[in-house]
Scaffold this motif. Structure first.
Motif, PDB file in Angstrom:
ATOM      1  N   MET A  72      64.223  17.131  57.193  1.00  0.00           N
ATOM      2  CA  MET A  72      64.957  18.292  56.701  1.00  0.00           C
ATOM      3  C   MET A  72      65.494  18.040  55.302  1.00  0.00           C
ATOM      4  N   TYR A  73      66.052  16.860  55.097  1.00  0.00           N
ATOM      5  CA  TYR A  73      66.573  16.484  53.784  1.00  0.00           C
ATOM      6  C   TYR A  73      65.462  16.479  52.728  1.00  0.00           C
ATOM      7  N   ASP A  74      64.321  15.876  53.050  1.00  0.00           N
ATOM      8  CA  ASP A  74      63.228  15.816  52.079  1.00  0.00           C
ATOM      9  C   ASP A  74      62.716  17.211  51.737  1.00  0.00           C
ATOM     10  N   ALA A  75      62.670  18.100  52.729  1.00  0.00           N
ATOM     11  CA  ALA A  75      62.234  19.471  52.464  1.00  0.00           C
ATOM     12  C   ALA A  75      63.196  20.167  51.515  1.00  0.00           C
ATOM     13  N   ALA A  76      64.492  19.985  51.762  1.00  0.00           N
ATOM     14  CA  ALA A  76      65.493  20.652  50.921  1.00  0.00           C
ATOM     15  C   ALA A  76      65.499  20.109  49.504  1.00  0.00           C
ATOM     16  N   VAL A  77      65.421  18.782  49.337  1.00  0.00           N
ATOM     17  CA  VAL A  77      65.515  18.222  47.986  1.00  0.00           C
ATOM     18  C   VAL A  77      64.216  18.409  47.205  1.00  0.00           C
ATOM     19  N   ALA A  78      63.105  18.613  47.893  1.00  0.00           N
ATOM     20  CA  ALA A  78      61.859  18.893  47.180  1.00  0.00           C
ATOM     21  C   ALA A  78      61.985  20.183  46.387  1.00  0.00           C
ATOM     22  N   ILE A  79      62.726  21.136  46.929  1.00  0.00           N
ATOM     23  CA  ILE A  79      62.915  22.430  46.259  1.00  0.00           C
ATOM     24  C   ILE A  79      64.102  22.397  45.323  1.00  0.00           C
ATOM     25  N   ASP A  80      65.168  21.737  45.726  1.00  0.00           N
ATOM     26  CA  ASP A  80      66.401  21.719  44.936  1.00  0.00           C
ATOM     27  C   ASP A  80      66.364  20.722  43.785  1.00  0.00           C
ATOM     28  N   GLY A  81      65.873  19.507  44.058  1.00  0.00           N
ATOM     29  CA  GLY A  81      65.691  18.512  43.005  1.00  0.00           C
ATOM     30  C   GLY A  81      66.883  17.676  42.631  1.00  0.00           C
ATOM     31  N   ARG A  82      68.018  17.833  43.312  1.00  0.00           N
ATOM     32  CA  ARG A  82      69.206  17.088  42.910  1.00  0.00           C
ATOM     33  C   ARG A  82      69.201  15.638  43.369  1.00  0.00           C
ATOM     34  N   TYR A  83      68.512  15.366  44.484  1.00  0.00           N
ATOM     35  CA  TYR A  83      68.601  14.054  45.107  1.00  0.00           C
ATOM     36  C   TYR A  83      67.219  13.437  45.308  1.00  0.00           C
ATOM     37  N   VAL A  84      67.213  12.115  45.417  1.00  0.00           N
ATOM     38  CA  VAL A  84      65.966  11.382  45.644  1.00  0.00           C
ATOM     39  C   VAL A  84      65.564  11.541  47.108  1.00  0.00           C
ATOM     40  N   PRO A  85      64.310  11.879  47.405  1.00  0.00           N
ATOM     41  CA  PRO A  85      63.893  12.054  48.795  1.00  0.00           C
ATOM     42  C   PRO A  85      63.875  10.734  49.556  1.00  0.00           C
ATOM     43  N   TYR A  86      63.865  10.846  50.886  1.00  0.00           N
ATOM     44  CA  TYR A  86      63.763   9.649  51.721  1.00  0.00           C
ATOM     45  C   TYR A  86      62.354   9.078  51.656  1.00  0.00           C
ATOM     46  N   ALA A  87      61.352   9.921  51.874  1.00  0.00           N
ATOM     47  CA  ALA A  87      59.954   9.480  51.866  1.00  0.00           C
ATOM     48  C   ALA A  87      59.349   9.802  50.496  1.00  0.00           C
ATOM     49  N   ALA A  88      58.065  10.076  50.467  1.00  0.00           N
ATOM     50  CA  ALA A  88      57.380  10.316  49.182  1.00  0.00           C
ATOM     51  C   ALA A  88      57.845  11.621  48.556  1.00  0.00           C
ATOM     52  N   PRO A  89      57.981  11.655  47.240  1.00  0.00           N
ATOM     53  CA  PRO A  89      58.363  12.899  46.562  1.00  0.00           C
ATOM     54  C   PRO A  89      57.314  13.996  46.793  1.00  0.00           C
ATOM     55  N   LEU A  90      57.796  15.236  46.824  1.00  0.00           N
ATOM     56  CA  LEU A  90      56.915  16.382  47.030  1.00  0.00           C
ATOM     57  C   LEU A  90      57.047  17.349  45.863  1.00  0.00           C
ATOM     58  N   ALA A  91      55.960  17.990  45.516  1.00  0.00           N
ATOM     59  CA  ALA A  91      55.985  19.043  44.502  1.00  0.00           C
ATOM     60  C   ALA A  91      56.135  20.379  45.214  1.00  0.00           C
ATOM     61  N   HIS A 441      70.872   2.436  48.490  1.00  0.00           N
ATOM     62  CA  HIS A 441      69.426   2.505  48.338  1.00  0.00           C
ATOM     63  C   HIS A 441      68.814   3.853  48.707  1.00  0.00           C
ATOM     64  N   ALA A 442      69.592   4.787  49.213  1.00  0.00           N
ATOM     65  CA  ALA A 442      69.031   6.065  49.649  1.00  0.00           C
ATOM     66  C   ALA A 442      70.030   7.194  49.429  1.00  0.00           C
ATOM     67  N   PHE A 443      69.495   8.404  49.380  1.00  0.00           N
ATOM     68  CA  PHE A 443      70.284   9.637  49.259  1.00  0.00           C
ATOM     69  C   PHE A 443      71.024   9.735  47.923  1.00  0.00           C
ATOM     70  N   LEU A 444      70.496   9.069  46.911  1.00  0.00           N
ATOM     71  CA  LEU A 444      71.145   9.046  45.604  1.00  0.00           C
ATOM     72  C   LEU A 444      70.858  10.312  44.812  1.00  0.00           C
ATOM     73  N   PRO A 445      71.820  10.778  44.040  1.00  0.00           N
ATOM     74  CA  PRO A 445      71.507  11.816  43.067  1.00  0.00           C
ATOM     75  C   PRO A 445      70.430  11.327  42.105  1.00  0.00           C
ATOM     76  N   VAL A 446      69.575  12.212  41.654  1.00  0.00           N
ATOM     77  CA  VAL A 446      68.464  11.826  40.794  1.00  0.00           C
ATOM     78  C   VAL A 446      68.964  11.126  39.533  1.00  0.00           C
ATOM     79  N   ASP A 447      69.992  11.655  38.916  1.00  0.00           N
ATOM     80  CA  ASP A 447      70.511  11.064  37.680  1.00  0.00           C
ATOM     81  C   ASP A 447      71.023   9.649  37.927  1.00  0.00           C
ATOM     82  N   ASP A 448      71.706   9.446  39.056  1.00  0.00           N
ATOM     83  CA  ASP A 448      72.239   8.117  39.367  1.00  0.00           C
ATOM     84  C   ASP A 448      71.106   7.144  39.640  1.00  0.00           C
ATOM     85  N   ALA A 449      70.087   7.586  40.375  1.00  0.00           N
ATOM     86  CA  ALA A 449      68.968   6.714  40.680  1.00  0.00           C
ATOM     87  C   ALA A 449      68.205   6.331  39.433  1.00  0.00           C
ATOM     88  N   THR A 450      68.056   7.290  38.483  1.00  0.00           N
ATOM     89  CA  THR A 450      67.371   7.006  37.228  1.00  0.00           C
ATOM     90  C   THR A 450      68.145   5.985  36.416  1.00  0.00           C
TER      91      THR A 450
END
Length: 456
Positions: A72-91, A441-450
């Protein structure tokens, strides 16, 4: 030393069950949503009902919940883009419906892991999707959710999960001796899910990363103090445990999967979290909870320390294949065994050390602390009320800080007669360490992870 492998291949008998599912320490970025409008919360509740009704042991159930809420988290962040996904990134296509994505991610994951529940789950998903306007956004969202579920399933393939639900398994044993775990009354149920001890964690790099020192020697003053304390306050017929202490022990006998996911949903509702922030919180609760459960089961089946009921009453053992009948006393003249001693609550069918409930509760304390960005968590939790119907969550307690929560779980498991104080204290340390590792190691905001990647 290890002396052999106990071979348990059939489903575990019905017995006592465990009672009991952010980035680094920064405040979460959240957006508002209307109360009751949160599809992630709705499907977290559906997932809990599905997993629990499937008959999973509570440690085992955290794994299934982690699969679902991670998808559920990966589905939501694939569209929203704020956070790093758990599994592989999705477009995700522009404009894809996040609601549709979350529903489909949950549906596909639940159907895959719990196919016996698919008819009910599919009907609920159809109802949820029917409330979303037809069109490209809905179609694209369903596609994103399906891909997110498949991504999590692929990432977890071969992770060591065993089926059918509740199955026991072989595990290394210790030579029979004082201090070594035995099956416990009244059910003398087969060992609960030993396979979890060697399961690949979801974020943690290995299940034994934070191994504690171990229980105190049976010749030590610490052992004498622990033995005598739980013998007095943890007995079913204790004359020194107060009514409030008894109520606290019962409060923490509630189903842990329901308890922690409800706490997360209540928080999402009270803070008006948007879908993405809610999905992130639910995944944090369940993924960290699963890693805490895996870690504590690894330690339990490593140390194989005896439960209070068989230490205090050596006649409480059965002809279980783990040692003589009756069992051993500890050989310490400063402890006095007591025939017929029984704990307030029924002992779960897995080894003593460390305490699983202390581990998972401490991990949850860390999750909520980091998600809220403050130690003043003021967290309201529902628990079991012994005056109500079985399975109720009628008792409500509020904890001002994670320390309050951790201190109470140590006392509660002692007053229940299930764990020596040192076992739950070790569990508290383990759960805190696992949660801190996972949330670095997980659920990080994209900016923080970068930023972190750039500094490595």
């Amino acid at each position: 030393m290890r002396t052999g492998i106990h071979r348990w291949y059939t489903a575990a008998a019905t017995g006592a069950l465990l009672t009991l599912s952010v980035a680094s320490p920064q405040t979460s970025t959240v957006a508002a949503a209307s109360p009751g409008d949160n599809i992630a919360a709705q499907w977290d509740s559906i997932a809990v009902n599905t997993v629990v009704s499937s008959g999973t042991f509570q440690n085992e159930g955290t794994v299934y919940m982690a699969y679902v809420t991670a998808a559920m988290y990966d589905a939501a962040v694939a569209i929203d883009g704020r956070y790093v996904p758990y599994a592989a990134p999705l477009a995700a296509p522009a404009g894809a419906s996040s609601d549709a994505a979350v529903v489909e991610a949950a549906r596909v994951t639940l159907d895959y892991y719990l196919p016996a529940k698919a008819t009910t789950v599919d009907a609920l998903a159809a109802t949820s999707l029917a409330a979303i306007p037809d069109g490209t956004p809905k179609t694209d969202g369903v596609g994103v959710g399906h891909a997110a579920a498949e991504g999590v399933i692929a990432a977890r393939t071969g992770d060591g999960r065993l089926t059918p639900i509740g199955v026991t398994s072989a595990f290394p044993t210790l030579a029979p001796a004082p201090g070594v775990w035995r099956l416990t009354p009244p059910a003398f149920a087969r060992p609960q899910t030993p396979w979890m001890a060697t399961m690949r964690p979801l974020v943690l790099d290995r299940p034994d990363r934070f191994r504690p020192d171990g229980p105190p020697p049976l010749t030590s003053p610490d052992w004498v103090a622990a033995f005598n304390e739980i013998k007095a306050v943890g007995a079913a017929n204790s004359t020194v445990r107060t009514p409030e202490q008894t109520a606290t022990a019962y409060f923490w006998s509630a189903n842990g999967i329901r308890q922690w996911n409800r706490t997360a949903r209540d928080l999402a509702d009270s803070r008006h979290l948007d879908l993405v922030s809610s999905a992130r919180l639910f995944a944090m609760v369940d993924v960290v909870g699963a890693d805490a459960a895996i870690a504590v089961m690894n330690e339990k089946y490593h140390f194989l320390f005896w439960r209070p009921v068989t230490a205090i009453d050596p006649t409480a053992v059965s002809n279980d294949g783990f040692g003589p009948d009756p069992g051993f006393d500890d050989g310490n003249p400063l402890t006095v065994e007591q025939t017929g001693w029984r704990p307030l609550l029924t002992t779960p069918n897995h080894p003593e050390y460390p305490a699983a409930h202390g581990t998972v509760t401490s991990a949850m304390a860390e999750v909520f602390t980091q998600f809220l960005g403050t130690r003043q968590i003021n967290l309201t939790i529902h628990g079991f009320d012994q005056a109500g119907a079985p399975g109720n969550f009628d008792a409500v307690r509020t904890f001002a800080s994670p320390t309050d929560l951790r201190e109470q779980i140590v006392d509660a498991r002692l007053w229940a007669g299930l764990h020596y104080r040192f076992s739950t204290e070790a569990g508290v340390d383990l759960g805190r360490s696992v949660a801190k590792y996972d949330l670095r190691h997980a659920f990080l905001p994209v900016d923080d992870a970068t930023a972190r990647a750039g500094s490595d």
